[in-house]
Scaffold this motif. Structure first.
Motif, mmCIF file in Angstrom:
data_model
loop_
_atom_site.group_PDB
_atom_site.id
_atom_site.type_symbol
_atom_site.label_atom_id
_atom_site.label_comp_id
_atom_site.label_asym_id
_atom_site.label_seq_id
_atom_site.Cartn_x
_atom_site.Cartn_y
_atom_site.Cartn_z
ATOM 1 N N SER A 1 0.830 -1.198 0.000
ATOM 2 C CA SER A 1 0.000 0.000 0.000
ATOM 3 C C SER A 1 0.875 1.263 0.000
ATOM 4 N N ASP B 1 -11.249 0.838 -7.598
ATOM 5 C CA ASP B 1 -12.020 -0.057 -6.743
ATOM 6 C C ASP B 1 -12.480 -1.259 -7.549
ATOM 7 N N ASP C 1 -16.129 -6.521 -5.317
ATOM 8 C CA ASP C 1 -15.743 -6.633 -3.911
ATOM 9 C C ASP C 1 -15.438 -5.232 -3.391
ATOM 10 N N LYS C 2 -16.320 -4.708 -2.563
ATOM 11 C CA LYS C 2 -16.191 -3.315 -2.092
ATOM 12 C C LYS C 2 -14.870 -3.048 -1.372
ATOM 13 N N ARG C 3 -14.285 -4.089 -0.769
ATOM 14 C CA ARG C 3 -13.023 -3.890 -0.044
ATOM 15 C C ARG C 3 -11.806 -4.028 -0.956
ATOM 16 N N GLY C 4 -11.979 -4.627 -2.124
ATOM 17 C CA GLY C 4 -10.851 -4.895 -3.007
ATOM 18 C C GLY C 4 -10.497 -3.714 -3.895
ATOM 19 N N GLN C 5 -9.245 -3.674 -4.292
ATOM 20 C CA GLN C 5 -8.765 -2.651 -5.210
ATOM 21 C C GLN C 5 -7.844 -3.275 -6.244
#
Length: 163
Positions: free
Chosen positions: A76, A92, A96-100
């Motif tokens: 990161s 984004d 998957d809302k948490r994945g990038q």
């Protein structure tokens, strides 16, 4: 009562210290070359290469961390620096809302194109030109065995990209 450790023999100690000495010097040599030629450390170059080799020059961040063998936190931080240079952008993940995703930009691809010849030359000069073809083959086989032994496949394994 704890068992007595099995200490390294004199020859094993010599091999171990030679390995540490060589890998430390090699990593420093490659870092200096990449800092001089592109203003980035070796690990950042590896991230750009990983993205360049991926379909559409994009990978999920977790997949990139696994490819680079680094922690998600270190990834990161590195991606933030690469974004600041305009070499990578994040997107984004729609499923998957948490994945990038990390995506190599055209500017990042151009940096790789300019930097790769010097980097390959540094690797060739520092490693391959010093070894016979047989030694190169042996080194590859040895490193594969070591990596295989250190990368368990079971769930819950303590690997950098899972931290």
């Amino acid at each position: 009562m704890a068992e007595e450790p099995v200490w390294l023999t004199a020859e094993e100690q010599r091999v171990w210290r030679s390995y540490l000495h060589a890998t430390t010097l090699l990593e420093d040599h490659l870092d200096r070359q990449l800092q001089r030629d592109a203003g980035m450390p070796h690990v950042y170059y590896g991230l750009l290469v990983g993205l360049a080799e991926a379909p559409q020059r994009r990978l999920r961040m977790t997949e990139l961390a696994m490819k680079a063998k680094i922690t998600r936190s270190r990834l990161s931080h590195a991606i933030a620096r690469l974004e600041k240079n305009g070499w990578v952008r994040r997107e984004d993940c729609p499923s998957d809302k948490r994945g990038q995703f990390a995506i190599l930009t055209d500017a990042g691809h151009e940096v790789l194109r300019r930097t790769a010849p010097g980097h390959v030359g540094a690797v060739r000069q520092a490693l391959f030109e010093r070894l016979t073809p047989e030694q190169q083959k042996s080194l590859g086989e040895i490193m594969e065995i070591v990596a295989e032994g250190l990368q368990p496949n079971e769930a819950g394994a303590d690997l950098p990209w899972l931290r």
